[in-house]
Design a protein around this motif. Sequence first.
Motif, PDB file in Angstrom:
ATOM      1  N   GLU A 199       0.945  -1.031   0.018  1.00 25.26           N
ATOM      2  CA  GLU A 199       0.356  -0.045   0.190  1.00 25.26           C
ATOM      3  C   GLU A 199       0.749   1.324   0.304  1.00 25.26           C
ATOM      4  OE1 GLU A 199      -3.288   0.436  -0.970  1.00 25.26           O
ATOM      5  OE2 GLU A 199      -4.251  -1.255   0.482  1.00 25.26           O
ATOM      6  N   HIS A 202       0.668   2.644  -3.287  1.00 19.64           N
ATOM      7  CA  HIS A 202      -1.002   3.248  -3.402  1.00 19.64           C
ATOM      8  C   HIS A 202      -1.703   3.882  -3.097  1.00 19.64           C
ATOM      9  CE1 HIS A 202       0.293   0.044  -5.665  1.00 19.64           C
ATOM     10  NE2 HIS A 202      -0.832  -0.558  -7.221  1.00 19.64           N
ATOM     11  N   LEU A 212      -2.580   0.018   8.638  1.00 18.38           N
ATOM     12  CA  LEU A 212      -3.651  -0.591   7.926  1.00 18.38           C
ATOM     13  C   LEU A 212      -4.586  -1.412   8.283  1.00 18.38           C
ATOM     14  CD1 LEU A 212      -3.293  -2.630   3.957  1.00 18.38           C
ATOM     15  CD2 LEU A 212      -3.709  -3.821   6.063  1.00 18.38           C
ATOM     16  N   VAL A 370      -5.675   3.057   6.906  1.00 19.62           N
ATOM     17  CA  VAL A 370      -6.266   2.092   5.210  1.00 19.62           C
ATOM     18  C   VAL A 370      -6.815   1.066   5.393  1.00 19.62           C
ATOM     19  CG1 VAL A 370      -5.642   0.801   3.131  1.00 19.62           C
ATOM     20  CG2 VAL A 370      -4.164   3.056   3.731  1.00 19.62           C
ATOM     21  N   ALA A 372      -8.504  -2.137   4.175  1.00 17.84           N
ATOM     22  CA  ALA A 372      -8.687  -3.628   3.281  1.00 17.84           C
ATOM     23  C   ALA A 372      -8.714  -4.731   3.697  1.00 17.84           C
ATOM     24  CB  ALA A 372      -7.025  -3.667   3.707  1.00 17.84           C
ATOM     25  N   SER A 404      -8.255   0.073   0.197  1.00 18.34           N
ATOM     26  CA  SER A 404      -7.057   0.232  -0.132  1.00 18.34           C
ATOM     27  C   SER A 404      -6.945  -0.089  -1.537  1.00 18.34           C
ATOM     28  CB  SER A 404      -6.935  -1.734   0.060  1.00 18.34           C
ATOM     29  OG  SER A 404      -5.931  -1.825  -0.886  1.00 18.34           O
ATOM     30  N   VAL A 406      -4.840  -1.233  -3.976  1.00 11.22           N
ATOM     31  CA  VAL A 406      -3.750  -2.382  -4.720  1.00 11.22           C
ATOM     32  C   VAL A 406      -4.978  -3.532  -5.404  1.00 11.22           C
ATOM     33  CG1 VAL A 406      -2.338  -4.552  -4.279  1.00 11.22           C
ATOM     34  CG2 VAL A 406      -1.646  -2.062  -2.387  1.00 11.22           C
ATOM     35  N   PRO A 410      -2.057  -8.377  -2.563  1.00  6.16           N
ATOM     36  CA  PRO A 410      -1.445  -7.592  -1.964  1.00  6.16           C
ATOM     37  C   PRO A 410      -0.110  -8.060  -1.436  1.00  6.16           C
ATOM     38  CG  PRO A 410      -3.711  -7.461  -0.695  1.00  6.16           C
ATOM     39  CD  PRO A 410      -3.849  -8.583  -2.018  1.00  6.16           C
TER      40      PRO A 410
END
Length: 438
Positions: A199, A202, A212, A370, A372, A404, A406, A410
Amino acid sequence: MTELVRGTPGLVRAVNDRAALHLLLRQGPLTRTEISRLTGLSKPTASQVLARLEGAGLVVGNGLRTGLPGRVPETYRVNAAAAYATAVDVTPDRIAVRTADLAGAVLGEAEAPVPAGPGREALVEALRAALALAPAPRPPRRVVVGVQGAVDPTTGRLAYASEEDMAAWLFPDVERTLAEALGLPVRIENDVNLAAVAERAHAAADCPDFVLLWADEGLGAALVIGGRLHRGHFGGAGEVGYLPLPGAPTAREAGHPYGRHGYQELAGGEAIRDLLHAHGVPGADFTETVTEAVRRAGAGSGTGAEAGTGAGAEDGAGGMAGTGTAAMAGAGSGAPESVEAARAGLAAVAGRLASGLASIVTVVDPGLVVLAGRLCAAGGEPLRALVERELHALAHSRARIRLSAVTGNPVLAGALDLALTAVRDEVFGGPPPVTPCP
């Protein structure tokens, strides 16, 4: 007073070589003149650097650059075949593997079965078979393996992993043992940490301090501080699934440190499925129920929820929470009672996710969170907006919340990033220097 270390000719050459290699990796192919200009080296020094690197097999010619006035210059690039790296992602269901050359071009990707038995011999054979499915012309210089757990550096054993899922990995000195058995340099890394590594290029490309949150069947987190992973003294930083929260069983009540308790019993996939079922939202698993809740709430594609992904998504609690709520209020899907139940269910999901995040951001103070994992992907922008609103109501944090960015796997992406960084540092003699030596 600290004395400056005088640069020897050998040190100066090494710094210049490294600067040229990293430049060619980022911007190549380049001519001698371009290398001289971009590194600040004189043209004679740049020629000497290229001659050394060609002789070492690290740089190769890339043909002539035509179409320009004057003498036709030759261009150079990093020799992608000089070294290889491999990434592995291990789950209870399969082993995924990806191999790339020094330039980062993926040469192969495959999946293989998990170990047939609990012993280390079965594990070694399963890993060897997986690596053979994505071979490189030569053995990789580094293999990074992502797992559901983390190696405790004080013991060398895999910790924070259940025996049910990772029985074959629970033996002493796991990294060294696997490296010796496979005949390759092996590094084992937590899978959520690897997702955070991916990440960095990104969703978190503009923020060196971020968290994350991986929300899936279970919950995990990764902490990136100053652009670097923070793993903790025992390797367990980010193991937030067991974070004690009001309303969830404690480790004492569960009778085991890795039992069913804590944050994941409130906001893990199974708990979220049951929560939405209680709100009348059907679905066989948590991804289906969250997706259906978003659909029923009227916050799916084409209803206006996309507005939250623009500039308003960076404005903190005030800017985004209203956008997601407005989107759901603007277009219901189904009977009014079904719509309201779905909205209430999504709000409850966001509240559970935010309750754990509030503790994390209060301690770490990141600039970004983030979201995810499959749960967050299923909830998309509507869930992101609700989590942001709830988080800023619970904690004194101005952290932005993003989904996220990605694509694909990931964990494999992050593992390959770490593997390539290690290989390049080894082959190039270290990371890019701040400035070459003129």
